[in-house]
Design a protein around this motif. Structure first.
Motif, mmCIF file in Angstrom:
data_model
loop_
_atom_site.group_PDB
_atom_site.id
_atom_site.type_symbol
_atom_site.label_atom_id
_atom_site.label_comp_id
_atom_site.label_asym_id
_atom_site.label_seq_id
_atom_site.Cartn_x
_atom_site.Cartn_y
_atom_site.Cartn_z
ATOM 1 N N ILE A 28 23.198 25.961 19.333
ATOM 2 C CA ILE A 28 23.791 24.735 19.880
ATOM 3 C C ILE A 28 23.784 24.809 21.405
ATOM 4 O O ILE A 28 23.816 25.898 21.994
ATOM 5 N N VAL A 29 23.726 23.647 22.014
ATOM 6 C CA VAL A 29 23.821 23.560 23.479
ATOM 7 C C VAL A 29 25.216 23.042 23.793
ATOM 8 O O VAL A 29 25.735 22.161 23.104
ATOM 9 N N VAL A 122 24.469 19.116 20.407
ATOM 10 C CA VAL A 122 24.788 19.284 21.833
ATOM 11 C C VAL A 122 26.251 18.901 22.025
ATOM 12 O O VAL A 122 26.640 17.745 21.816
ATOM 13 N N LEU A 123 27.046 19.888 22.382
ATOM 14 C CA LEU A 123 28.490 19.673 22.546
ATOM 15 C C LEU A 123 28.733 19.234 23.984
ATOM 16 O O LEU A 123 28.300 19.914 24.916
ATOM 17 N N VAL A 124 29.448 18.114 24.159
ATOM 18 C CA VAL A 124 29.651 17.601 25.519
ATOM 19 C C VAL A 124 31.094 17.138 25.678
ATOM 20 O O VAL A 124 31.571 16.296 24.921
ATOM 21 N N CYS A 162 24.854 30.118 21.302
ATOM 22 C CA CYS A 162 25.194 29.028 22.229
ATOM 23 C C CYS A 162 24.433 29.123 23.541
ATOM 24 O O CYS A 162 24.312 30.202 24.117
ATOM 25 N N CYS A 163 23.992 27.985 24.021
ATOM 26 C CA CYS A 163 23.415 27.876 25.365
ATOM 27 C C CYS A 163 24.413 27.056 26.184
ATOM 28 O O CYS A 163 24.567 25.859 25.969
ATOM 29 N N LYS A 304 15.095 23.823 31.991
ATOM 30 C CA LYS A 304 14.541 25.184 31.903
ATOM 31 C C LYS A 304 15.441 26.084 31.068
ATOM 32 O O LYS A 304 14.968 26.836 30.203
ATOM 33 N N ILE A 305 16.732 26.007 31.333
ATOM 34 C CA ILE A 305 17.687 26.855 30.603
ATOM 35 C C ILE A 305 17.610 26.563 29.097
ATOM 36 O O ILE A 305 17.536 27.470 28.264
#
Ligand code: ATP
Length: 312
Positions: A28-29, A122-124, A162-163, A304-305
């Motif tokens: 997940i991001v 994507v957690l925001v 996680c990222c 990039k990350i």
């Protein structure tokens, strides 16, 4: 448009055959940052242009509830660019408030579901207590890792792969922007939205329950809207606006402290510095230059990350 395939369990040769993938392989991001730092904008940039197989999971505890869209800064439907958002305005504010444990279970199910459909969660959002509750491998609802003189230790073991991207903006610059944002929110109808809320049938059942009744703007404007408290008038209005700006600044400061605490606790947060993009707004430079700085300083490093993370 560029896109990258997600290496969720079952989608790569390396993982194919792993009978029961554990959660810790689910990728997940997580986009973190103080209020106003541009998390939503970055998430839409990433999800629409680079990782179109993504779905966003909201982690702002005030944006969970139906109503007060301007006051709580919900991203509006046209700005979502068709990206699926989970838990954005879905919850009834007259019901008991959503707790960190509720969030762990709700967002945990959403992550399983999104990942099972081979899409990228994507957690925001800025509610670090919710992010922690969801992501810590072992979460104790009784423990408090952020507050008090002797906070509990941060669990460095995570439930997912996680990222983390931390959209960082220098606080003096962010504070300038937050005051401007409050003025813009008022110009776009925040006062009218809150007047309607104070007048509504559900007002009494929302207040005193935690949740939406604590959104910045609601308590601050109470005296202004209350005849019993002798409210109304320019003075009460100006006091309220001053308090909204101050409380928003304090929220941002506390959020940054919590993010730093998670990083010190071993979370591998990658920061992208958005300060220059905010300075471009401050200098009243053309929208074109702001967009270009945002792209170069924030979007490109973030892409990039995330790419590196997905290719691992
Ligand atoms: P805390 O333990 O302090 O509640 P948290 O990490 O659980 O922290 P935050 O997102 O930092 O949650 O929110 C703290 C408070 O900031 C909320 O109770 C609310 O008053 C205010 N707040 C947070 N997000 C918003 C929002 N989108 N709109 C208005 N107010 C908000």
């Amino acid at each position: 448009m560029e896109s990258t395939t997600i290496a969720t369990p079952g989608t790569t040769n390396r993982r194919r055959g792993a009978a029961a993938a554990t959660n810790s392989h689910q990728k997940i991001v997580v986009i973190m940052g103080a209020t106003g730092s541009g998390k939503s904008k970055l998430s839409i940039d990433l999800c629409t242009r680079f990782f179109p197989q993504s779905e966003i999971i909201n982690s702002d505890k005030m944006q969970f509830y139906r109503g007060l869209d301007i006051t709580t800064n919900k991203i509006m439907v046209p700005e979502r660019n068709g990206v699926v958002h989970h838990f954005l305005g879905d919850f009834d504010p007259t019901q008991p408030e959503v707790t960190p444990s509720d969030y762990r279970s709700l967002a945990g199910s959403a992550i399983s579901d999104i990942s099972a459909r081979k899409r990228l969660p994507v957690l925001v959002g800025g509610s670090n207590s919710f992010i922690y509750a969801l992501l810590a491998k072992r979460f104790d609802p009784e423990s408090d890792v952020f507050n008090g003189p002797d906070p509990d230790p941060v669990s460095s073991e995570l439930r997912y792969s996680c990222c983390f991207i931390w959209v960082d903006v220098s606080l003096p610059v962010l504070n300038w922007y937050l005051a401007k944002r409050v003025d813009e929110m008022l110009d776009s109808g925040m006062l009218e939205e809150l007047a309607e809320f104070y007048d509504s049938d559900e007002f009494d059942s929302v207040m005193g329950r935690g949740g939406l009744g604590q959104a910045i703007g609601v308590p601050e404007l109470r005296r202004y809207f209350s005849k019993e408290l002798g409210g109304g008038g320019q003075r009460a209005y100006e006091d309220a606006v001053g308090a909204i700006k101050e409380n928003t600044r304090q929220l941002a400061r506390r959020q940054v402290e919590k993010i730093k605490r998670l990083r010190e606790g071993g979370w591998d947060l990658r920061s992208v510095d958005a300060t220059e993009a905010f300075r471009a707004v401050m200098g009243a430079e053309s929208g074109g230059r702001t967009a270009e700085v945002w792209e170069r300083q924030v979007v490109e490093p973030s892409v990039k990350i995330v790419k590196r993370f997905l290719d691992e």
